[in-house]
Scaffold this motif. Structure first.
Motif, PDB file in Angstrom:
ATOM      1  N   UNK A  29       0.778  -1.306   0.086  1.00 14.11           N
ATOM      2  CA  UNK A  29       0.055   0.050  -0.012  1.00 14.11           C
ATOM      3  C   UNK A  29       0.884   1.109   0.031  1.00 14.11           C
ATOM      4  N   UNK A  30       0.351   2.284  -0.436  1.00 13.76           N
ATOM      5  CA  UNK A  30       1.103   3.649  -0.701  1.00 13.76           C
ATOM      6  C   UNK A  30       0.072   4.873   0.128  1.00 13.76           C
ATOM      7  N   UNK A  31       0.734   5.611   0.801  1.00 17.18           N
ATOM      8  CA  UNK A  31       0.096   6.713   1.602  1.00 17.18           C
ATOM      9  C   UNK A  31       0.865   7.891   1.430  1.00 17.18           C
ATOM     10  N   UNK A  32       0.193   9.225   1.342  1.00 19.64           N
ATOM     11  CA  UNK A  32       0.842  10.469   1.475  1.00 19.64           C
ATOM     12  C   UNK A  32       0.026  11.040   2.610  1.00 19.64           C
ATOM     13  N   UNK A  37       2.656  16.932  11.863  1.00 16.72           N
ATOM     14  CA  UNK A  37       1.577  16.708  12.591  1.00 16.72           C
ATOM     15  C   UNK A  37       1.495  15.195  13.545  1.00 16.72           C
ATOM     16  N   UNK A  38       2.854  14.650  13.683  1.00 16.55           N
ATOM     17  CA  UNK A  38       2.974  13.489  14.221  1.00 16.55           C
ATOM     18  C   UNK A  38       2.514  12.075  13.485  1.00 16.55           C
ATOM     19  N   UNK A  39       2.076  12.333  12.281  1.00 10.97           N
ATOM     20  CA  UNK A  39       1.509  11.152  11.562  1.00 10.97           C
ATOM     21  C   UNK A  39       2.504  10.263  11.102  1.00 10.97           C
ATOM     22  N   UNK A  46       2.875   1.402  13.003  1.00 10.59           N
ATOM     23  CA  UNK A  46       2.277   0.481  12.258  1.00 10.59           C
ATOM     24  C   UNK A  46       2.870  -0.442  11.037  1.00 10.59           C
ATOM     25  N   UNK A  47       4.046  -0.101  10.986  1.00 13.22           N
ATOM     26  CA  UNK A  47       4.740  -0.813   9.906  1.00 13.22           C
ATOM     27  C   UNK A  47       4.967  -0.118   8.475  1.00 13.22           C
ATOM     28  N   UNK A  48       4.247   0.898   8.509  1.00 11.89           N
ATOM     29  CA  UNK A  48       4.617   1.846   7.283  1.00 11.89           C
ATOM     30  C   UNK A  48       6.177   2.336   7.365  1.00 11.89           C
ATOM     31  N   UNK A  69       5.507  10.729   1.785  1.00 13.10           N
ATOM     32  CA  UNK A  69       5.114   9.425   0.999  1.00 13.10           C
ATOM     33  C   UNK A  69       5.604   8.171   1.816  1.00 13.10           C
ATOM     34  N   UNK A  70       4.729   7.235   1.881  1.00  9.65           N
ATOM     35  CA  UNK A  70       4.940   6.114   2.717  1.00  9.65           C
ATOM     36  C   UNK A  70       4.536   4.944   1.998  1.00  9.65           C
ATOM     37  N   UNK A  71       5.101   3.537   2.625  1.00 10.33           N
ATOM     38  CA  UNK A  71       4.718   2.694   2.009  1.00 10.33           C
ATOM     39  C   UNK A  71       4.600   1.296   2.903  1.00 10.33           C
TER      40      UNK A  71
END
Length: 84
Positions: A29-32, A37-39, A46-48, A69-71
């Motif tokens: 999965x990919x995430x932006x 903000x501490x995200x 959580x493993x990202x 950018x995270x995966x």
């Protein structure tokens, strides 16, 4: 109402991972996310993992923020014996 540290976010991330793996047969999965903000720390717990960032990509009233950018690599089920 503040729901931080109640486990709700972690439970949601576990379900996202489960659904992506079991229901959709995805491998990653990919995430932006918005920096500052501490995200990043939450998602990393959580493993990202962070794979890049766009400096000052987000223009906000409180100031410019990086876009991170995270995966997440998903665990693959081996399936039945002899099947790949």
């Amino acid at each position: 109402m503040d729901f931080r540290n109640c486990g709700v976010g972690r439970a949601l991330m576990e379900e996202v991972s489960r659904a992506a793996t079991e229901d959709l047969a995805l491998e990653q999965l990919r995430l932006e996310v918005r920096a500052g903000m501490g995200l990043e720390g939450f998602y990393q717990s959580c493993g990202w993992r962070e794979i890049g960032r766009w400096p000052e990509a987000l223009r906000l009233p409180g100031g410019d923020r990086d876009e991170v950018l995270m995966t997440l690599a998903l665990k693959r089920n081996a399936g039945p014996v002899g099947v790949r």
